[in-house]
Design a protein around this motif. Structure first.
Motif, mmCIF file in Angstrom:
data_model
loop_
_atom_site.group_PDB
_atom_site.id
_atom_site.type_symbol
_atom_site.label_atom_id
_atom_site.label_comp_id
_atom_site.label_asym_id
_atom_site.label_seq_id
_atom_site.Cartn_x
_atom_site.Cartn_y
_atom_site.Cartn_z
ATOM 1 N N HIS A 142 0.838 -1.202 0.000
ATOM 2 C CA HIS A 142 0.000 0.000 0.000
ATOM 3 C C HIS A 142 0.873 1.252 0.000
ATOM 4 O O HIS A 142 0.587 2.219 -0.712
ATOM 5 C CB HIS A 142 -0.911 -0.008 1.225
ATOM 6 N N SER A 145 2.197 1.794 -3.446
ATOM 7 C CA SER A 145 1.163 2.322 -4.344
ATOM 8 C C SER A 145 0.877 3.790 -4.084
ATOM 9 O O SER A 145 0.451 4.520 -4.980
ATOM 10 C CB SER A 145 -0.131 1.512 -4.199
ATOM 11 N N LYS A 151 9.211 2.717 -5.923
ATOM 12 C CA LYS A 151 8.402 1.829 -6.757
ATOM 13 C C LYS A 151 9.075 0.487 -7.001
ATOM 14 O O LYS A 151 8.402 -0.517 -7.210
ATOM 15 C CB LYS A 151 8.095 2.513 -8.091
#
Length: 203
Positions: A142, A145, A151
């Motif tokens: 989470h 995201s 990333k």
């Protein structure tokens, strides 16, 4: 002679699970006997086998009771509690440490002896930490995201590193003749800070 107790099957099962955790922690996986467990629970061996059928199934039930999904749900953080990664990780670490401390004799017994046991018992041992790991992985996914973690960060790897540091800290602090120069709270705070700073997205 043991006094007879008028209890429900659910209460008898709960008492057997609690007794088994105590005896496994005290005597080890090899040393624990169904007779000793039944005696600790205040019932006879027939009652134990009526509920669990075998010592192996009893061990699996003990693990499920202490480390299963319901326990993990109570001990883990959710990804939407605060929206703040540092706060959520700190809460996960605190509750995970408490779970480890509450069950440390059983965990030590399993770590020391599990390599002598069958594949079923090894799978039971692996399952101890799986629900908590999955909860932490979800928290980190989470965060990725939301752009709070890089990333290309690997949530599974980060979760293993994080939980491993918490686990090692508990073992060190509860070891005999070990005196650390810092508190448990300081240790947990440093773990959280290390992960947040090390995996944070570039500004």
């Amino acid at each position: 002679m043991q006094a007879k107790r008028s209890t429900s099957p659910a209460e008898t099962r709960r008492r057997l699970l609690s007794a088994a955790a105590v005896v496994y922690g005290r005597e080890g996986l090899n040393g624990a006997t169904t007779r000793a467990i039944a005696g600790e629970a205040g019932v006879n061996e027939v009652t134990l086998f009526r509920h669990f059928h075998s010592k192996e199934r009893l061990l699996a039930a003990v693990v499920g009771e202490n480390f299963g999904k319901q326990t993990a749900a109570a001990q883990s953080v959710t990804t939407t509690e605060t929206g703040d990664l540092r706060t959520d990780l700190a809460e996960h670490a605190r509750r995970y440490e408490q779970l480890l401390r509450d069950n440390l004799p059983l965990i030590r017994a399993m770590i020391g002896e599990i390599h002598h046991h069958c594949d079923h018992e090894r799978q039971v041992f692996k399952a101890i930490f799986r629900p908590l790991r999955e909860a932490l992985v979800a928290c980190l996914q989470h965060a990725i995201s939301q752009g709070r973690i890089q990333k290309d960060g690997n949530p599974e790897l980060l979760a293993d590193l994080f939980n491993g540091m918490v686990f090692t800290g508990v073992l060190r602090r509860t070891g005999s003749h070990v005196r650390l120069e810092y508190s448990a709270a300081t240790h947990l705070s440093a773990i959280v800070d290390l992960l947040v700073r090390g995996a944070a997205s570039e500004p």
